[in-house]
Design an enzyme around this catalytic site. Structure first.
Site, mmCIF file in Angstrom:
data_model
loop_
_atom_site.group_PDB
_atom_site.id
_atom_site.type_symbol
_atom_site.label_atom_id
_atom_site.label_comp_id
_atom_site.label_asym_id
_atom_site.label_seq_id
_atom_site.Cartn_x
_atom_site.Cartn_y
_atom_site.Cartn_z
ATOM 1 N N ILE A 12 -4.746 0.985 7.562
ATOM 2 C CA ILE A 12 -4.530 -0.348 8.145
ATOM 3 C C ILE A 12 -3.823 -0.226 9.496
ATOM 4 O O ILE A 12 -4.195 -0.888 10.476
ATOM 5 C CB ILE A 12 -3.701 -1.240 7.197
ATOM 6 N N ALA A 74 4.386 2.035 7.224
ATOM 7 C CA ALA A 74 4.548 3.370 6.622
ATOM 8 C C ALA A 74 5.076 3.219 5.208
ATOM 9 O O ALA A 74 6.022 2.469 4.971
ATOM 10 C CB ALA A 74 5.511 4.207 7.459
ATOM 11 N N TYR A 141 6.133 1.424 -7.639
ATOM 12 C CA TYR A 141 5.635 1.065 -6.302
ATOM 13 C C TYR A 141 5.865 -0.425 -6.019
ATOM 14 O O TYR A 141 6.414 -0.797 -4.968
ATOM 15 C CB TYR A 141 4.144 1.413 -6.204
ATOM 16 N N VAL A 185 -14.014 0.627 -2.802
ATOM 17 C CA VAL A 185 -15.199 0.196 -2.035
ATOM 18 C C VAL A 185 -15.796 1.410 -1.304
ATOM 19 O O VAL A 185 -17.019 1.625 -1.323
ATOM 20 C CB VAL A 185 -14.851 -0.937 -1.049
ATOM 21 N N PHE A 201 -14.157 2.733 -14.683
ATOM 22 C CA PHE A 201 -13.194 2.912 -15.775
ATOM 23 C C PHE A 201 -13.025 1.573 -16.481
ATOM 24 O O PHE A 201 -12.632 0.588 -15.866
ATOM 25 C CB PHE A 201 -11.861 3.435 -15.227
ATOM 26 N N GLY A 267 -2.782 0.848 -18.788
ATOM 27 C CA GLY A 267 -1.865 0.068 -17.949
ATOM 28 C C GLY A 267 -2.527 -0.614 -16.774
ATOM 29 O O GLY A 267 -1.834 -1.206 -15.952
#
Ligand code: NAD
Length: 312
Positions: A12, A74, A141, A185, A201, A267
């Protein structure tokens, strides 16, 4: 106008750097090149190979170039790596963000932060989720991104700054690394191009809010243009299932793509979509690129050998 782009050698960030340069904005990039690549950046760009956890180095760059705006992209973006080593993830994604907030304070810059929507709202969130939904991340995260947002809001209250967090959906487009969930994608487009069967999956009914990278770049630029601080979702508001993605890729490739199915990943979130009504009202931003068009561009990029330049 001078902008500092952290993570500017990434997927990005490199598109954002291109867009800023084409608008006549001077750009300095901070990137440690852990997943970023210099080949994504135009020749001659001011690139500083700095780790955002290095407080002194980050401050020194900011004080030297004195940007009006800092686009902070970042990050450690690997959700599974965040589960394996949450402390490292937090050191980069929270600690690194605090370093950028301090640097912004030192030079009076506005900071626009790349947060997440898809990894934030959790399994019980109404779909599409708006910004009032209480975050309930399923991995370190998302928790670290939420923590970084909390520091950003604190700086706004404590120092009267107008910093902004953009909660991004699943961003896709040319230059994306075909690895990890976010790169699905590009993975499917690669399989379609090579005539291979992509692996799904689970049953393929799981949905995400896929937002085209060109629209995300426009959101960053719109956020930088407003004095107002806050948090905005950046997505399409629409759910697209993995099976629908495969169909779109097949249309772009001009042939049906036949997937193979594997066991669902434990999960994995079943549904996700972001309500971006507030970004429309407050920033004048909407996701303009229809998914068929965005996927066709990714397919063309894959077909052309995945060039690191151009591509929007
Ligand atoms: N791609 C998505 O779908 C998505 C969704 C939500 C949020 N985001 C956020 O958007 C931002 C950009 O994501 P991307 O998809 O372009 O990822 P990317 O991995 O392509 O870009 C991240 C960049 O940051 C650099 N970097 C990583 N750790 C660093 C460190 N410690 N110091 C300096 N540089 C470092 C990498 O080298 C890379 O160039 C990230 O903050 C990510 O969390 C992305």
């Amino acid at each position: 106008m001078h902008a500092l782009v952290t993570g500017g050698a990434g997927f990005i960030g490199s598109h954002l750097t291109d867009a800023l340069l084409s608008r006549g904005t001077a750009v300095t990039v901070i990137d440690n090149l852990s997943t970023g690549r210099t080949s994504r950046l135009p020749v001659g760009v001011d690139l500083r190979k700095v780790d955002i956890t290095d407080t002194d180095a980050v401050t020194a760059v900011a004080e030297e170039v004195r940007p009006q705006v800092i686009f902070h992209l970042a990050a450690q973006i690997d959700v599974r790596a965040s589960v394996e080593d949450p402390a490292r993830d937090a050191a980069i994604n929270i600690g690194g963000t605090i370093n950028l907030l301090q640097a912004a304070l030192a030079v009076g810059a506005k900071l626009v932060f790349a947060s997440t929507g898809g990894a934030l709202y959790g399994v019980r969130a109404p779909i599409p989720s708006d910004e009032r939904v209480l975050p309930a991340p399923e991995a370190p995260y998302g928790t670290a991104k939420y923590g970084a947002e909390q520091y950003l809001g604190l700086f706004n209250r404590l120092h009267g700054t107008g910093h902004t967090a953009l909660r991004l959906g699943n961003v896709y487009g040319p230059r994306q690394d075909p690895s990890g969930e976010a790169g699905v994608v590009a993975i499917f487009a690669g399989c379609a191009h090579r005539g291979q069967q992509p692996t799904i999956f689970g049953d393929g009914a799981q949905t995400r809010d896929y937002v085209y990278v060109g629209d995300v770049v426009a959101a960053f630029i719109a956020a930088a243009a407003t004095e107002r601080g806050g948090i905005w979702n950046i997505g399409t508001g629409r759910e697209t299932s993995v099976l629908e993605l495969i169909q779109h890729v097949g249309q772009a490739a001009g042939r049906a793509v036949d997937p193979v199915f594997a066991a669902a990943r434990p999960g994995e979130l079943q549904r996700s979509a972001l309500d971006a009504g507030a970004a429309r009202r407050d920033l004048g931003w909407t996701a303009a690129t229809p998914i068929e068009e965005g996927i066709a561009r990714v397919y063309t990029w894959v077909r052309d050998g995945q060039p690191e330049q151009g591509g929007l």
